[in-house]
Design a protein around this motif. Sequence first.
Motif, PDB file in Angstrom:
ATOM      1  N   UNK A 123       0.842  -1.197   0.000  1.00 56.75           N
ATOM      2  CA  UNK A 123       0.000   0.000   0.000  1.00 56.75           C
ATOM      3  C   UNK A 123       0.875   1.243   0.000  1.00 56.75           C
ATOM      4  N   UNK A 124       0.582   2.173  -0.878  1.00 51.52           N
ATOM      5  CA  UNK A 124       1.238   3.486  -0.841  1.00 51.52           C
ATOM      6  C   UNK A 124       0.172   4.536  -1.125  1.00 51.52           C
ATOM      7  N   UNK A 125       0.147   5.571  -0.297  1.00 48.16           N
ATOM      8  CA  UNK A 125      -0.936   6.545  -0.399  1.00 48.16           C
ATOM      9  C   UNK A 125      -2.259   5.820  -0.229  1.00 48.16           C
ATOM     10  N   UNK A 126      -3.189   6.046  -1.139  1.00 45.35           N
ATOM     11  CA  UNK A 126      -4.473   5.339  -1.118  1.00 45.35           C
ATOM     12  C   UNK A 126      -4.528   4.247  -2.185  1.00 45.35           C
ATOM     13  N   UNK A 127      -3.354   3.827  -2.660  1.00 43.64           N
ATOM     14  CA  UNK A 127      -3.269   2.756  -3.656  1.00 43.64           C
ATOM     15  C   UNK A 127      -2.906   1.441  -2.980  1.00 43.64           C
ATOM     16  N   UNK A 128      -3.479   0.368  -3.472  1.00 43.71           N
ATOM     17  CA  UNK A 128      -3.224  -0.959  -2.883  1.00 43.71           C
ATOM     18  C   UNK A 128      -2.961  -1.960  -4.010  1.00 43.71           C
ATOM     19  N   UNK A 129      -1.849  -2.711  -3.887  1.00 44.57           N
ATOM     20  CA  UNK A 129      -1.467  -3.667  -4.923  1.00 44.57           C
ATOM     21  C   UNK A 129      -1.456  -5.084  -4.362  1.00 44.57           C
ATOM     22  N   UNK A 150       0.486 -11.129  -6.402  1.00 46.95           N
ATOM     23  CA  UNK A 150       0.188 -12.476  -6.910  1.00 46.95           C
ATOM     24  C   UNK A 150      -1.070 -12.514  -7.764  1.00 46.95           C
ATOM     25  N   UNK A 151      -2.052 -11.704  -7.384  1.00 47.62           N
ATOM     26  CA  UNK A 151      -3.310 -11.667  -8.132  1.00 47.62           C
ATOM     27  C   UNK A 151      -3.220 -10.750  -9.352  1.00 47.62           C
ATOM     28  N   UNK A 152      -2.132  -9.954  -9.436  1.00 48.54           N
ATOM     29  CA  UNK A 152      -1.950  -8.979 -10.516  1.00 48.54           C
ATOM     30  C   UNK A 152      -3.129  -8.011 -10.580  1.00 48.54           C
ATOM     31  N   UNK A 153      -3.472  -7.497  -9.402  1.00 50.81           N
ATOM     32  CA  UNK A 153      -4.581  -6.555  -9.275  1.00 50.81           C
ATOM     33  C   UNK A 153      -4.164  -5.347  -8.444  1.00 50.81           C
ATOM     34  N   UNK A 154      -4.878  -4.262  -8.635  1.00 51.79           N
ATOM     35  CA  UNK A 154      -4.634  -3.067  -7.831  1.00 51.79           C
ATOM     36  C   UNK A 154      -5.933  -2.306  -7.628  1.00 51.79           C
ATOM     37  N   UNK A 155      -6.009  -1.623  -6.500  1.00 48.46           N
ATOM     38  CA  UNK A 155      -7.092  -0.678  -6.244  1.00 48.46           C
ATOM     39  C   UNK A 155      -6.456   0.696  -6.140  1.00 48.46           C
ATOM     40  N   UNK A 156      -6.892   1.611  -6.989  1.00 50.80           N
ATOM     41  CA  UNK A 156      -6.249   2.915  -7.070  1.00 50.80           C
ATOM     42  C   UNK A 156      -6.831   3.882  -6.035  1.00 50.80           C
ATOM     43  N   UNK A 157      -6.228   5.062  -5.957  1.00 53.64           N
ATOM     44  CA  UNK A 157      -6.615   6.077  -4.977  1.00 53.64           C
ATOM     45  C   UNK A 157      -8.080   6.491  -5.111  1.00 53.64           C
ATOM     46  N   UNK A 158      -8.644   6.374  -6.321  1.00 50.17           N
ATOM     47  CA  UNK A 158     -10.051   6.753  -6.526  1.00 50.17           C
ATOM     48  C   UNK A 158     -10.983   5.537  -6.516  1.00 50.17           C
ATOM     49  N   UNK A 167       9.085   3.736 -20.653  1.00 51.29           N
ATOM     50  CA  UNK A 167       8.430   5.048 -20.533  1.00 51.29           C
ATOM     51  C   UNK A 167       6.913   4.903 -20.571  1.00 51.29           C
ATOM     52  N   UNK A 168       6.439   4.058 -21.472  1.00 48.99           N
ATOM     53  CA  UNK A 168       4.990   3.859 -21.587  1.00 48.99           C
ATOM     54  C   UNK A 168       4.410   3.207 -20.339  1.00 48.99           C
ATOM     55  N   UNK A 169       5.137   2.285 -19.754  1.00 50.60           N
ATOM     56  CA  UNK A 169       4.671   1.658 -18.513  1.00 50.60           C
ATOM     57  C   UNK A 169       4.622   2.682 -17.382  1.00 50.60           C
ATOM     58  N   UNK A 170       5.632   3.525 -17.290  1.00 52.96           N
ATOM     59  CA  UNK A 170       5.652   4.555 -16.244  1.00 52.96           C
ATOM     60  C   UNK A 170       4.479   5.522 -16.432  1.00 52.96           C
ATOM     61  N   UNK A 171       4.190   5.884 -17.671  1.00 53.19           N
ATOM     62  CA  UNK A 171       3.032   6.747 -17.941  1.00 53.19           C
ATOM     63  C   UNK A 171       1.739   6.079 -17.487  1.00 53.19           C
ATOM     64  N   UNK A 172       1.616   4.776 -17.714  1.00 51.01           N
ATOM     65  CA  UNK A 172       0.430   4.047 -17.252  1.00 51.01           C
ATOM     66  C   UNK A 172       0.334   4.060 -15.733  1.00 51.01           C
ATOM     67  N   UNK A 173       1.464   3.850 -15.067  1.00 49.55           N
ATOM     68  CA  UNK A 173       1.456   3.859 -13.598  1.00 49.55           C
ATOM     69  C   UNK A 173       1.000   5.221 -13.071  1.00 49.55           C
ATOM     70  N   UNK A 174       1.404   6.287 -13.731  1.00 47.43           N
ATOM     71  CA  UNK A 174       0.983   7.626 -13.302  1.00 47.43           C
ATOM     72  C   UNK A 174      -0.522   7.802 -13.485  1.00 47.43           C
ATOM     73  N   UNK A 175      -1.049   7.274 -14.594  1.00 44.17           N
ATOM     74  CA  UNK A 175      -2.497   7.349 -14.814  1.00 44.17           C
ATOM     75  C   UNK A 175      -3.258   6.566 -13.743  1.00 44.17           C
ATOM     76  N   UNK A 176      -2.702   5.399 -13.374  1.00 43.24           N
ATOM     77  CA  UNK A 176      -3.371   4.557 -12.378  1.00 43.24           C
ATOM     78  C   UNK A 176      -3.300   5.155 -10.970  1.00 43.24           C
ATOM     79  N   UNK A 177      -2.076   5.535 -10.566  1.00 43.59           N
ATOM     80  CA  UNK A 177      -1.796   5.715  -9.139  1.00 43.59           C
ATOM     81  C   UNK A 177      -1.551   7.151  -8.686  1.00 43.59           C
ATOM     82  N   UNK A 186       9.218   6.768  -5.475  1.00 42.76           N
ATOM     83  CA  UNK A 186       9.479   7.556  -4.273  1.00 42.76           C
ATOM     84  C   UNK A 186       8.277   7.507  -3.359  1.00 42.76           C
ATOM     85  N   UNK A 187       8.544   7.222  -2.098  1.00 38.82           N
ATOM     86  CA  UNK A 187       7.460   7.207  -1.125  1.00 38.82           C
ATOM     87  C   UNK A 187       7.858   8.007   0.088  1.00 38.82           C
TER      88      UNK A 187
END
Length: 237
Positions: A141-147, A150-158, A205-215, A236-237
């Motif tokens: 968990x970081x911020x309001x994001x939860x990963x 093993x399940x390859x799932x995440x719950x984002x801040x929203x 770069x594209x993966x990092x852009x996706x992570x920013x959109x998600x989290x 960074x946390x």
Amino acid sequence: MINNTNNSGSILLVEDEENLHEALKLNLEMEGYSVTSSFDGNKALQAVEQEYFDLIIMDIMLPELDGISVTERIRILNIDTPVLILSAKNATSDKVAGLKKGADDYLTKPFDLEELMLRVEKLILKNRKLQVRENISDEYTFGDNHILFNAQEATTWNKQKIDLSKKETMLLKLLIENKNEVVTREKILQVVWGYNVYPATRTIDNFILNFRKYFERDSRSPQYFHSVRGVGYKFTE
């Protein structure tokens, strides 16, 4: 002789004396290592910039560019592959100079083959242990994001639930394990994609852009996922 069957790795062998080079290459390959050959300093530097190696065995007296200079430039590029210097120079001042420029070990010629193999094994094992900075559990968990790795799932801040691809999950885990430290592009491609020779790609770069959109709450002003120009990426946390 040491049996490295379970600890094999890729080695860049930089030695211009052909007979010694071939003898070392043969013995290293017999121990299970994959060996790439280089006979001068400039070619060695090009190889390091293009491929991932677990270890570099470096002669000092080389054509074009000497081994100490090559080692220094490797460290300037923020490449942390261990370097074992082989040299006929056995003065303490020479050893100190090599270690100051970024070498991890220094072995003088003539050397005992079994001692060399032992040092090779130790350096590769040490490097692999250092690559994993922090063992993280299946959940993070970081911020309001939860990963859930093993399940390859995440719950984002929203509160949005998303499915992660295998590569996304591996990259997230690698960045988080090394949180607050820059992870080089070379290391990411080797660990996540398994590339030995790196293609010209904007994949990461594209993966990092996706992570920013998600989290990230504001993807244009990221709090967690950062690109460090010319070096790599950082969580960074």
